[in-house]
Write a protein that holds these residues in place. Sequence first.
Motif, PDB file in Angstrom:
ATOM      1  N   SER A  18     -36.236-126.513 -12.358  1.00  0.00           N
ATOM      2  CA  SER A  18     -37.297-127.468 -12.052  1.00  0.00           C
ATOM      3  C   SER A  18     -38.294-126.782 -11.121  1.00  0.00           C
ATOM      4  CB  SER A  18     -36.714-128.720 -11.392  1.00  0.00           C
ATOM      5  OG  SER A  18     -36.087-128.383 -10.177  1.00  0.00           O
ATOM      6  N   LEU A  19     -39.327-127.489 -10.741  1.00  0.00           N
ATOM      7  CA  LEU A  19     -40.315-126.967  -9.808  1.00  0.00           C
ATOM      8  C   LEU A  19     -39.608-126.531  -8.534  1.00  0.00           C
ATOM      9  CD1 LEU A  19     -43.403-126.666  -9.846  1.00  0.00           C
ATOM     10  CD2 LEU A  19     -43.530-128.809  -8.611  1.00  0.00           C
ATOM     11  N   GLY A  20     -39.839-125.315  -8.085  1.00  0.00           N
ATOM     12  CA  GLY A  20     -39.197-124.791  -6.880  1.00  0.00           C
ATOM     13  C   GLY A  20     -37.969-123.942  -7.160  1.00  0.00           C
ATOM     14  N   SER A  21     -37.476-123.950  -8.394  1.00  0.00           N
ATOM     15  CA  SER A  21     -36.296-123.149  -8.734  1.00  0.00           C
ATOM     16  C   SER A  21     -36.653-121.666  -8.803  1.00  0.00           C
ATOM     17  CB  SER A  21     -35.749-123.546 -10.110  1.00  0.00           C
ATOM     18  OG  SER A  21     -35.260-124.843 -10.117  1.00  0.00           O
ATOM     19  N   LYS A  22     -35.690-120.841  -8.439  1.00  0.00           N
ATOM     20  CA  LYS A  22     -35.786-119.411  -8.695  1.00  0.00           C
ATOM     21  C   LYS A  22     -34.894-119.136  -9.892  1.00  0.00           C
ATOM     22  CE  LYS A  22     -37.127-117.666  -4.246  1.00  0.00           C
ATOM     23  NZ  LYS A  22     -36.891-116.672  -3.213  1.00  0.00           N
ATOM     24  N   VAL A  23     -35.405-118.337 -10.814  1.00  0.00           N
ATOM     25  CA  VAL A  23     -34.739-118.133 -12.087  1.00  0.00           C
ATOM     26  C   VAL A  23     -34.664-116.650 -12.413  1.00  0.00           C
ATOM     27  CG1 VAL A  23     -34.809-118.709 -14.532  1.00  0.00           C
ATOM     28  CG2 VAL A  23     -35.786-120.281 -12.879  1.00  0.00           C
ATOM     29  N   GLU A  24     -33.480-116.191 -12.777  1.00  0.00           N
ATOM     30  CA  GLU A  24     -33.320-114.820 -13.264  1.00  0.00           C
ATOM     31  C   GLU A  24     -33.315-114.891 -14.785  1.00  0.00           C
ATOM     32  OE1 GLU A  24     -29.917-111.393 -13.386  1.00  0.00           O
ATOM     33  OE2 GLU A  24     -30.102-112.586 -11.551  1.00  0.00           O
ATOM     34  N   ALA A  34     -35.788-110.058 -14.676  1.00  0.00           N
ATOM     35  CA  ALA A  34     -36.751-110.383 -13.628  1.00  0.00           C
ATOM     36  C   ALA A  34     -36.355-111.708 -12.994  1.00  0.00           C
ATOM     37  CB  ALA A  34     -38.157-110.481 -14.202  1.00  0.00           C
ATOM     38  N   VAL A  35     -36.765-111.901 -11.739  1.00  0.00           N
ATOM     39  CA  VAL A  35     -36.535-113.161 -11.038  1.00  0.00           C
ATOM     40  C   VAL A  35     -37.894-113.766 -10.716  1.00  0.00           C
ATOM     41  CG1 VAL A  35     -35.586-114.265  -8.975  1.00  0.00           C
ATOM     42  CG2 VAL A  35     -34.351-112.373 -10.056  1.00  0.00           C
ATOM     43  N   TYR A  36     -38.070-115.029 -11.094  1.00  0.00           N
ATOM     44  CA  TYR A  36     -39.314-115.749 -10.835  1.00  0.00           C
ATOM     45  C   TYR A  36     -39.019-117.055 -10.118  1.00  0.00           C
ATOM     46  CZ  TYR A  36     -41.516-112.650 -14.217  1.00  0.00           C
ATOM     47  OH  TYR A  36     -41.969-111.542 -14.890  1.00  0.00           O
ATOM     48  N   VAL A  46     -48.314-114.037  -9.807  1.00  0.00           N
ATOM     49  CA  VAL A  46     -47.426-113.235 -10.641  1.00  0.00           C
ATOM     50  C   VAL A  46     -46.995-111.953  -9.930  1.00  0.00           C
ATOM     51  CG1 VAL A  46     -47.235-112.010 -12.843  1.00  0.00           C
ATOM     52  CG2 VAL A  46     -48.392-114.195 -12.738  1.00  0.00           C
ATOM     53  N   GLU A  47     -47.883-111.373  -9.151  1.00  0.00           N
ATOM     54  CA  GLU A  47     -47.538-110.134  -8.439  1.00  0.00           C
ATOM     55  C   GLU A  47     -46.408-110.342  -7.444  1.00  0.00           C
ATOM     56  OE1 GLU A  47     -51.003-108.235  -6.837  1.00  0.00           O
ATOM     57  OE2 GLU A  47     -51.986-108.192  -8.798  1.00  0.00           O
ATOM     58  N   ILE A  57     -44.402-119.459 -19.992  1.00  0.00           N
ATOM     59  CA  ILE A  57     -43.010-119.164 -19.635  1.00  0.00           C
ATOM     60  C   ILE A  57     -42.475-120.203 -18.656  1.00  0.00           C
ATOM     61  CG2 ILE A  57     -41.450-117.510 -18.531  1.00  0.00           C
ATOM     62  CD1 ILE A  57     -43.247-115.278 -19.675  1.00  0.00           C
ATOM     63  N   GLY A  58     -43.249-120.523 -17.634  1.00  0.00           N
ATOM     64  CA  GLY A  58     -42.809-121.517 -16.650  1.00  0.00           C
ATOM     65  C   GLY A  58     -42.519-122.861 -17.289  1.00  0.00           C
TER      66      GLY A  58
END
Length: 87
Positions: A18-24, A34-36, A46-47, A57-58
């Motif tokens: 969800s909004l605020g999640s970090k995702v690998e 990658a982790v976003y 993005v940087e 993607i999000g």
Amino acid sequence: KLNHAEIIKEGEKTGVISLGSKVEIFDKKFNETAVYEIVGTTEADVENNSISNESPIGNALLGRKAGDNISVTVPAGVISITVKKVY
């Protein structure tokens, strides 16, 4: 924007993106991990690995869980990613 702003409280970690999640994620085409962090459009950078929840993607990641395989249409074509971990 401030007139319509909503404060989102950090909830219980459910493993659902969800909004605020970090995702690998793992990109199968480039064989890369990658982790976003999923953020709102005004916070996207993005940087610094922050992508908008409105980006292709999000948006495709929202509501997904670890282990999900996703095909996403991006400007360069269709990519296949796997959600490895949700933080």
